[in-house]
Design a protein around this motif. Sequence first.
Motif, PDB file in Angstrom:
ATOM      1  N   ARG A  14      17.030 -12.988 -10.653  1.00 57.22           N
ATOM      2  CA  ARG A  14      16.580 -12.007  -9.664  1.00 57.22           C
ATOM      3  C   ARG A  14      17.191 -12.372  -8.321  1.00 57.22           C
ATOM      4  NH1 ARG A  14      10.566 -12.381  -7.609  1.00 57.22           N
ATOM      5  NH2 ARG A  14      11.543 -13.933  -6.249  1.00 57.22           N
ATOM      6  N   LEU A  15      17.742 -11.392  -7.659  1.00 57.22           N
ATOM      7  CA  LEU A  15      18.227 -11.615  -6.305  1.00 57.22           C
ATOM      8  C   LEU A  15      17.098 -11.326  -5.312  1.00 57.22           C
ATOM      9  CD1 LEU A  15      21.779 -10.083  -6.686  1.00 57.22           C
ATOM     10  CD2 LEU A  15      21.272 -12.476  -6.141  1.00 57.22           C
ATOM     11  N   GLY A  16      17.287 -11.749  -4.081  1.00 55.53           N
ATOM     12  CA  GLY A  16      16.260 -11.568  -3.076  1.00 55.53           C
ATOM     13  C   GLY A  16      16.213 -10.144  -2.552  1.00 55.53           C
ATOM     14  N   GLY A  17      15.293  -9.893  -1.652  1.00 51.98           N
ATOM     15  CA  GLY A  17      15.160  -8.559  -1.074  1.00 51.98           C
ATOM     16  C   GLY A  17      14.100  -8.557   0.005  1.00 51.98           C
ATOM     17  N   ILE A  18      13.934  -7.425   0.642  1.00 48.91           N
ATOM     18  CA  ILE A  18      12.978  -7.314   1.738  1.00 48.91           C
ATOM     19  C   ILE A  18      12.155  -6.047   1.563  1.00 48.91           C
ATOM     20  CG2 ILE A  18      14.582  -6.093   3.286  1.00 48.91           C
ATOM     21  CD1 ILE A  18      13.359  -7.860   5.557  1.00 48.91           C
ATOM     22  N   HIS A  19      10.873  -6.125   1.935  1.00 52.38           N
ATOM     23  CA  HIS A  19      10.009  -4.956   1.811  1.00 52.38           C
ATOM     24  C   HIS A  19       8.993  -4.932   2.945  1.00 52.38           C
ATOM     25  CE1 HIS A  19       6.721  -7.475   0.115  1.00 52.38           C
ATOM     26  NE2 HIS A  19       7.713  -8.145  -0.423  1.00 52.38           N
ATOM     27  N   ARG A  20       8.522  -3.752   3.241  1.00 58.54           N
ATOM     28  CA  ARG A  20       7.574  -3.544   4.332  1.00 58.54           C
ATOM     29  C   ARG A  20       6.160  -3.849   3.856  1.00 58.54           C
ATOM     30  NH1 ARG A  20       7.580  -0.103   8.956  1.00 58.54           N
ATOM     31  NH2 ARG A  20       5.499   0.606   9.537  1.00 58.54           N
ATOM     32  N   ASN A  21       5.410  -4.590   4.639  1.00 62.05           N
ATOM     33  CA  ASN A  21       4.019  -4.900   4.349  1.00 62.05           C
ATOM     34  C   ASN A  21       3.113  -4.170   5.332  1.00 62.05           C
ATOM     35  OD1 ASN A  21       4.865  -6.589   2.388  1.00 62.05           O
ATOM     36  ND2 ASN A  21       4.110  -8.471   3.292  1.00 62.05           N
ATOM     37  N   THR A  22       2.023  -3.623   4.823  1.00 56.71           N
ATOM     38  CA  THR A  22       1.067  -2.917   5.670  1.00 56.71           C
ATOM     39  C   THR A  22      -0.195  -3.756   5.828  1.00 56.71           C
ATOM     40  OG1 THR A  22       1.872  -0.771   4.912  1.00 56.71           O
ATOM     41  CG2 THR A  22      -0.311  -0.814   5.909  1.00 56.71           C
ATOM     42  N   ALA A  67      -5.976   4.492  14.241  1.00 58.78           N
ATOM     43  CA  ALA A  67      -5.112   3.470  14.837  1.00 58.78           C
ATOM     44  C   ALA A  67      -3.724   3.561  14.232  1.00 58.78           C
ATOM     45  CB  ALA A  67      -5.694   2.079  14.587  1.00 58.78           C
ATOM     46  N   ASP A  68      -2.745   3.131  14.993  1.00 61.71           N
ATOM     47  CA  ASP A  68      -1.387   3.069  14.465  1.00 61.71           C
ATOM     48  C   ASP A  68      -1.329   2.031  13.356  1.00 61.71           C
ATOM     49  OD1 ASP A  68      -0.547   4.942  16.273  1.00 61.71           O
ATOM     50  OD2 ASP A  68       0.128   3.468  17.744  1.00 61.71           O
ATOM     51  N   ALA A  69      -0.618   2.358  12.297  1.00 61.96           N
ATOM     52  CA  ALA A  69      -0.458   1.400  11.207  1.00 61.96           C
ATOM     53  C   ALA A  69       0.364   0.222  11.695  1.00 61.96           C
ATOM     54  CB  ALA A  69       0.238   2.064  10.022  1.00 61.96           C
ATOM     55  N   LEU A  70      -0.105  -0.963  11.390  1.00 59.78           N
ATOM     56  CA  LEU A  70       0.648  -2.165  11.726  1.00 59.78           C
ATOM     57  C   LEU A  70       1.421  -2.606  10.498  1.00 59.78           C
ATOM     58  CD1 LEU A  70      -2.069  -4.179  13.670  1.00 59.78           C
ATOM     59  CD2 LEU A  70      -0.200  -2.839  14.618  1.00 59.78           C
ATOM     60  N   ALA A  71       2.557  -3.215  10.718  1.00 55.01           N
ATOM     61  CA  ALA A  71       3.343  -3.657   9.573  1.00 55.01           C
ATOM     62  C   ALA A  71       4.240  -4.804   9.975  1.00 55.01           C
ATOM     63  CB  ALA A  71       4.195  -2.514   9.012  1.00 55.01           C
ATOM     64  N   PHE A  72       4.599  -5.619   8.999  1.00 55.78           N
ATOM     65  CA  PHE A  72       5.623  -6.616   9.175  1.00 55.78           C
ATOM     66  C   PHE A  72       6.497  -6.559   7.927  1.00 55.78           C
ATOM     67  CE2 PHE A  72       2.263  -8.652   6.874  1.00 55.78           C
ATOM     68  CZ  PHE A  72       2.849  -9.588   6.036  1.00 55.78           C
ATOM     69  N   PHE A  73       7.523  -7.374   7.881  1.00 53.98           N
ATOM     70  CA  PHE A  73       8.426  -7.334   6.747  1.00 53.98           C
ATOM     71  C   PHE A  73       8.419  -8.676   6.019  1.00 53.98           C
ATOM     72  CE2 PHE A  73       9.805  -3.868   9.346  1.00 53.98           C
ATOM     73  CZ  PHE A  73      10.167  -2.891   8.432  1.00 53.98           C
ATOM     74  N   THR A  97       0.848  -1.190   0.000  1.00 48.41           N
ATOM     75  CA  THR A  97       0.000   0.000   0.000  1.00 48.41           C
ATOM     76  C   THR A  97       0.889   1.247   0.000  1.00 48.41           C
ATOM     77  OG1 THR A  97      -1.748  -1.157   1.194  1.00 48.41           O
ATOM     78  CG2 THR A  97      -1.765   1.253   1.299  1.00 48.41           C
ATOM     79  N   SER A  98       0.573   2.204  -0.869  1.00 50.89           N
ATOM     80  CA  SER A  98       1.419   3.388  -0.979  1.00 50.89           C
ATOM     81  C   SER A  98       1.410   4.179   0.332  1.00 50.89           C
ATOM     82  CB  SER A  98       0.943   4.286  -2.118  1.00 50.89           C
ATOM     83  OG  SER A  98      -0.303   4.876  -1.801  1.00 50.89           O
ATOM     84  N   PRO A  99       2.497   4.872   0.630  1.00 49.69           N
ATOM     85  CA  PRO A  99       2.556   5.639   1.887  1.00 49.69           C
ATOM     86  C   PRO A  99       1.405   6.627   2.043  1.00 49.69           C
ATOM     87  CG  PRO A  99       4.744   5.475   0.903  1.00 49.69           C
ATOM     88  CD  PRO A  99       3.784   4.909  -0.100  1.00 49.69           C
ATOM     89  N   ALA A 100       1.032   7.322   0.959  1.00 51.95           N
ATOM     90  CA  ALA A 100      -0.039   8.323   1.053  1.00 51.95           C
ATOM     91  C   ALA A 100      -1.374   7.675   1.405  1.00 51.95           C
ATOM     92  CB  ALA A 100      -0.148   9.087  -0.263  1.00 51.95           C
ATOM     93  N   LEU A 101      -1.691   6.552   0.749  1.00 52.30           N
ATOM     94  CA  LEU A 101      -2.940   5.865   1.050  1.00 52.30           C
ATOM     95  C   LEU A 101      -2.891   5.263   2.450  1.00 52.30           C
ATOM     96  CD1 LEU A 101      -5.722   4.971   0.202  1.00 52.30           C
ATOM     97  CD2 LEU A 101      -4.695   2.976  -0.923  1.00 52.30           C
ATOM     98  N   GLY A 102      -1.739   4.730   2.835  1.00 51.49           N
ATOM     99  CA  GLY A 102      -1.590   4.195   4.180  1.00 51.49           C
ATOM    100  C   GLY A 102      -1.867   5.250   5.234  1.00 51.49           C
ATOM    101  N   GLU A 103      -1.401   6.466   4.988  1.00 45.99           N
ATOM    102  CA  GLU A 103      -1.646   7.568   5.932  1.00 45.99           C
ATOM    103  C   GLU A 103      -3.129   7.926   5.976  1.00 45.99           C
ATOM    104  OE1 GLU A 103       0.873  10.761   4.756  1.00 45.99           O
ATOM    105  OE2 GLU A 103       2.745   9.708   5.259  1.00 45.99           O
ATOM    106  N   ALA A 104      -3.797   7.856   4.815  1.00 46.32           N
ATOM    107  CA  ALA A 104      -5.227   8.157   4.782  1.00 46.32           C
ATOM    108  C   ALA A 104      -6.019   7.118   5.569  1.00 46.32           C
ATOM    109  CB  ALA A 104      -5.717   8.212   3.333  1.00 46.32           C
ATOM    110  N   ILE A 105      -5.639   5.848   5.425  1.00 51.58           N
ATOM    111  CA  ILE A 105      -6.303   4.781   6.177  1.00 51.58           C
ATOM    112  C   ILE A 105      -6.062   4.962   7.672  1.00 51.58           C
ATOM    113  CG2 ILE A 105      -6.347   2.296   6.607  1.00 51.58           C
ATOM    114  CD1 ILE A 105      -5.591   1.911   3.637  1.00 51.58           C
ATOM    115  N   GLN A 106      -4.839   5.299   8.022  1.00 50.73           N
ATOM    116  CA  GLN A 106      -4.497   5.492   9.431  1.00 50.73           C
ATOM    117  C   GLN A 106      -5.272   6.673  10.025  1.00 50.73           C
ATOM    118  OE1 GLN A 106      -0.314   5.775  10.148  1.00 50.73           O
ATOM    119  NE2 GLN A 106      -0.536   6.214  12.324  1.00 50.73           N
TER     120      GLN A 106
END
Length: 448
Positions: A314-322, A155-161, A141-150
């Motif tokens: 493709r190499l691996g990587g990590i990203h934040r999930n909302t 509530a504080d946005a929850l996230a995992f990686f 979810t894009s940061p701007a939309l995440g802020e709108a939902i929050q």
Amino acid sequence: MTDKILHIVGGGMAGSEAAWQAAKMGVDVVLHEMRPKVETFAHRTGDFAEMVCSNSFRSDDDEQNAVGLLHWEMRAADGLIMTTADRHKLPAGGALAVDRDPFAADVTAQLMALPNVSVEYGEITELPNESNWIFATGPLTSPALGEAIQAETGADALAFFDAIAPIVYADSIDMDVVWAQSRYDKGETEEERKAYLNCPMTRDQYEGFIDALLTADKTEFHEGETAGYFDGCLPIEVMAERGRETLRFGPMKPVGLTNAHKPDEKPYAVVQLRRDNALGTLFNIVGFQTKMKYGAQAAVFKSIPGLENANFARLGGIHRNTFMNSPTLLDHQLRLKSRPNLRFAGQVTGVEGYVESAAMGLIAGRMAAAEILGRELPVVPQDTAMGALIHHITGGAEAKTFQPMNVNFGLFQPVDGLKGGRRGRKDRYKAYTDRAKADWTAWLAHFD
């Protein structure tokens, strides 16, 4: 905009399935997708339902496995994601793996061919006050939309990686070291029984690999971020930090395999690779999600026997999930309690996995379409795989400790007359699936 139009934000698994289900019920759908105008860390194309973390939908056993039951329920509902996956199935033992690029292209083509589905490309950054909307923006979810939902939920946005595993070119794998075999020779055909490639390790090689993992350069989190992970998608470095034998009892377990080159030698550990496309030119390293930096990845993974000369597509990587605290925010129809014109679906609701995300899209699409058409539908039966997931995320889970969840039989109500315990597990799972199939079939009949 008219109230008879359904707007869906996000063209991933959930959004694509929601659009398909609603359109098939006769509702006009506008699908909003920010890609390719706005790129994400994980996606490579602008196709709908692009698979990024894996190409597997996991077990396809609909009698002894909860995700296999969910497959069955989605097929029974003419689910776009499952029927398309079946057309692009790859050999994977007892699992359902798909050729990811043709799969996404096919999903996109089918949606674009529907006369009552239109697509608008661009980012949605606010929660609309009017019309009917489903937000299926997924973990990215894009940061701007995440802020709108929050801001709306208070509530504080929850996230995992989430971490992504690397993909290797097949012609760079040393088949004089590696052999083809599914664990325990699973699969009905010879091709399925040889759906995986196996890289054997001695004890010394395994210990050296663990040392390299623990000391490799890794992606650091931004200041203030808490690095929580979903347990079903842990980076291999995190698993290794929990104990030197953790990987050997996890993705690198050597059981159920016999080295075709040295059948009398039992490997101490085994790295498995699964075919990633129909041509057999790409293989992903199973369970090897990683947060190592690119240079470190290449060095560490090339220490694996058979991958010394590996080239990576493709190499691996990590990203934040909302994801949302759905037990406090959503009702049983996946509507936002404070704004009932807004529904949420997919991983943003706190389900984990491609299939679970698509399943929530299927329910949200049907529920939204029924509401627009003025039709009343009963609650999804809790004893189905769909219903068990919905119940969990909309009130069954403890809100204070809510975390992303795969479908599993632990979410199901006990079956009367069956005792618990290990001896009765096979019969108990069969009873769960029989009950679920009957209840799901009855619920679908309301759409006839």
